[in-house]
Design an enzyme around this catalytic site. Structure first.
Site, PDB file in Angstrom:
ATOM      1  N   ASP A  34       0.839  -1.208   0.000  1.00  0.00           N
ATOM      2  CA  ASP A  34       0.000   0.000   0.000  1.00  0.00           C
ATOM      3  C   ASP A  34       0.875   1.261   0.000  1.00  0.00           C
ATOM      4  O   ASP A  34       0.550   2.258  -0.644  1.00  0.00           O
ATOM      5  CB  ASP A  34      -0.930  -0.009   1.221  1.00  0.00           C
ATOM      6  N   HIS A  75      -5.308  -3.697   5.498  1.00  0.00           N
ATOM      7  CA  HIS A  75      -4.959  -3.987   4.100  1.00  0.00           C
ATOM      8  C   HIS A  75      -6.149  -4.596   3.380  1.00  0.00           C
ATOM      9  O   HIS A  75      -6.159  -5.786   3.066  1.00  0.00           O
ATOM     10  CB  HIS A  75      -3.723  -4.900   4.020  1.00  0.00           C
TER      11      HIS A  75
END
Ligand code: NAD
Ligand code: LMR
Length: 349
Positions: free
Chosen positions: A173, A200
């Site tokens: 990310d 996530h």
């Protein structure tokens, strides 16, 4: 970036196949998969690793034989379930990286992977708790928001739990956020660190664009588009791969970067490494308490973490974020709570 630095130091070291008693061993579980193979290749370049131990239910002897011809110092071994392979792969490991499990197909959420991957991660964690209870556990298998609590609960059950040593790898990310921001603001270097907090999966991924350095003014339209792209970057790859899997190469890059960060802090004693990672907020009771206060008492959260010799050294607060980011956080909290609960209940059932 890390690769060129590592390769320079590799060139200065002599080749050796022997492994000392205090050798640094890294085990990759799921090593023959889409992430496992390129991740193992990147780790083979590191001079911080003496023994790279590859485990999968199939094909690891071939992957290990192939990697073992690369003239870097580490020894590579390949293990399958036969002949106590999992035990052999894990014994004395300092770091265990787990990308084992099934990836998404178009139309699936990460949570849809739970029914297959929860059991895989639980069983691998059970073996790790037995054969390398002090290892740093780096969890890539999805859904990370739930698989990290699964590993923690398994270690608790085995009486070897140390929250400082269990990490959900959310580095992809961060990598995506840096890259995507640099595509919108051409004077931002793609390697610029962007903090991404939360979890996530989808809307639990919260990029903190208000803190991008050098400081940038984003229009609301840019903020909406960038945030959505970072939150759903995984879907972009799943769609493009059209049923053949999800991100593997960018994940291998991100996973190797995080694993090397952990090795630098825990084995090489490098101070001051700070990166977002999804951890139990018990890992640093003082810092964790502050983040709990900021997140309606969440138990797990990806925040900036300072790494130290034992793993998590300090959990840094979320701090002052924009109204837009506060709204994203408020929306993410109920989902994170339920993802954690699902993981905890899976082990206690
Ligand atoms: P893949 O199918 O290509 O590889 C998975 C590997 O795991 C296979 O080689 C398989 O044989 C192995 N495996 C299955 N059961 C196992 C077991 N019990 N023990 C050991 N190995 C086992 O999948 P992939 O693309 O490498 O993705 C792996 C996982 O990583 C998926 O769950 C995916 O969603 C996740 N992922 C996470 C991130 C992240 O940012 N954390 C990013 C990308 C993918
Ligand atoms: C990603 O972010 O690419 C991974 O979590 C894989 C996925 O399912 O999207």
């Amino acid at each position: 970036m890390f690769a060129s630095r590592q390769l320079t130091s590799i060139a200065r070291r002599s080749f050796s196949t022997s492994v000392a008693a205090n050798a640094t061993k890294v085990a990759v579980l799921g090593a023959a998969g889409g992430i496992g193979q390129p991740l193992s290749l990147l780790l083979k370049q590191s001079t911080l690793i003496d023994h790279l131990s590859l485990y999968d239910i199939v094909n690891t002897p071939g992957v290990a034989a192939d990697l073992s011809h690369i003239n870097t110092p580490s020894k590579v071994t390949g293990h399958v379930p036969e002949n106590d392979g999992l035990k052999e792969a894990l014994v004395d490991a300092n770091v265990v990286v787990i990308p084992a499990g099934v990836p998404r197909k178009p139309g699936m959420t990460r949570d849809d992977l739970f029914k297959t991957n929860a059991g895989i991660v639980r069983d691998l964690a059970t073996a790790a708790a037995k054969y390398c209870p002090k290892a740093h556990m780096l969890i890539i298998s999805n859904p990370v928001n739930s698989t990290v609590p699964i590993v923690a609960e398994v270690f608790k059950k085995a009486g070897v739990y140390d929250p400082r040593r269990i990490f959900g790898v959310s580095t992809l990310d961060v990598v995506r956020a840096s890259r995507f921001v640099s595509e919108v603001k051409s004077d931002i270097d793609p390697s610029t660190a962007v903090t991404v907090i939360g979890g996530h999966s989808g809307t639990t991924i919260i990029p903190i664009l208000s803190k991008v350095q050098p400081s940038k003014k984003f229009t609301q339209e840019e903020l909406d588009a960038l945030t959505h792209r970072i939150q759903f970057g995984g879907d972009e790859v799943v769609k493009a791969k059209a049923g053949t899997g999800s991100a593997t190469l960018s994940m291998a890059f991100a996973g190797a970067r995080f694993a090397l960060n952990v090795l630098e802090a825990t084995v090489a004693g490098k101070a001051g490494i700070v990166t977002p990672t999804y951890v139990s907020l018990e890992a640093d009771p003082e810092g964790g308490k502050v983040v709990k206060g900021e997140t309606d008492n969440l138990e797990y959260f990806a925040s900036n973490v300072e790494l130290g010799p034992e793993g998590v050294k300090k959990i840094l607060p979320i701090g002052d974020i924009s109204e837009f980011e506060k709204k994203l956080l408020a929306e993410a909290i109920p989902q994170l709570k339920s993802n954690v609960q699902k993981g905890v209940e899976f082990v206690s059932a």
